[in-house]
Design an enzyme around this catalytic site. Structure first.
Site: not given
Length: 337
Positions: A110, A241, A308
């Site tokens: 993240s 991502e 995620h």
């Protein structure tokens, strides 16, 4: 040449929060993660930033950077795992002493991927994109997640192989924890263009596309210099991502990366599963992938175990990877050379 840190049994894990800390109401949950790491045989040392959270950050940029610099230079700390990501890690980059860093693993994803990618690009030290420490709070980990230890204990010159998961988690259920934290219910299906059976190789680089894109045009995102100084112009396999971007925002980002020459000498691009990718006026995520494939004429692999939508592989920035996709399944061999 890439420098690979090495993890040993009984090492000390340093937990610092370069992005978001843990708010008071979640301290008990975080302590479960500490207890889990100690059961695995690790020592754990937490910084002050871990226990605070105010206005989308654990502390001021300078204090977050100061604690990270301290942890990176502390010989008692062997591995750094932030509690999780957040929103504003990029604020600390100008205060980080990259040139003084001692080689040690940093593991996370993240917002933490901004730090991971910046470190590898600027220093040639490998960094690990994978689970955060809060997601290790269960009684055990699923087979995909638990592979982080095997990856980080791989010695320079050796290799480690990971396989696509059997199942993935469709949605988070924080109020219904399981012994392995996740609820893995949906069949994993890796896909690829131009067909679903591809084999690629190159140096891995990547992270959460929402945030690593902000490194473009900064001193912390010089991909060309990294290629020249650390990997002898070997091809790159990018992995991304998507946490929150719509399809058109993702498309704009990928075009910007192309224009910034991030995709020069690129052998493939991989994308993790995502619950984002909101369709805009009929423009779907598959359209994004097709447009990218037609522009770059390289394999595009998607819906891989990254990001995620857990579980996720541990992907090492800077490692030499061989990736195979066949009939919905995949594997990644990372060579620490």
């Amino acid at each position: 040449m890439i420098t690979y840190p090495h993890l040993n049994k009984g090492d000390t894990v340093g937990v610092t929060a370069p992005s978001s800390g843990v708010p008071t109401e979640l301290h008990d949950m975080f302590k479960q993660a500490i207890n889990s790491m100690e059961r695995k045989g690790f020592n754990v040392e937490c910084g002050k930033t871990v226990w605070t959270q105010h206005k989308a950050k654990s502390d001021s940029a300078k204090k977050r950077a100061e604690e990270l610099n301290q942890f990176m230079n502390d010989d008692r700390i062997d591995l750094i795992i932030p509690p999780w990501g957040g929103e504003l890690l990029i604020e600390i980059l100008e205060y980080i002493n990259f040139e003084q860093f001692k080689p040690k693993w940093i593991l996370g994803y993240s917002d933490v991927s901004v730090l991971l990618l910046a470190i590898t690009l600027k220093t040639g030290i490998a960094t690990a994109h994978g689970t955060n420490i809060v997601d290790l709070r269960g009684e055990y980990s699923d087979v995909t997640t638990e592979k982080w230890q095997s990856v980080l204990t791989t010695k320079q010159g050796s290799s480690v192989k990971q396989y696509s998961s059997e199942k993935y988690q469709k949605e988070w259920q924080f109020d219904n924890p399981t012994p392995c934290v996740f609820h893995l219910t949906e069949d994993t299906d890796w896909k690829a263009l131009p067909n679903n059976n591809v084999s690629v190789q190159g140096r891995l680089l990547g992270g959460c596309v929402d945030v690593v894109r902000h490194l473009i045009g900064t001193p912390f995102g010089n991909v060309e210099q990294f290629q020249r100084d650390y990997i002898d112009d070997e091809p790159i396999v990018w992995y991304f991502e998507n946490c929150e971007l719509t399809t058109t925002d993702l498309r704009r980002t990928l075009v910007q990366m192309k224009l910034a020459r991030w995709f020069e000498n690129c052998s493939a691009i991989m994308f993790g599963r995502s619950t984002a990718n909101e369709v805009v006026e009929g423009y779907t995520i598959e359209d994004v992938y097709i447009d990218l494939f037609e522009e770059l004429n390289i394999p595009i692999i998607y819906d891989i175990d990254c990001g995620h939508v857990p579980p996720q592989l541990t992907l090492v920035n800077g490692s030499y990877a061989k990736i195979e996709v066949e009939n919905g399944k995949g594997n990644v061999v990372q060579i620490f050379k």
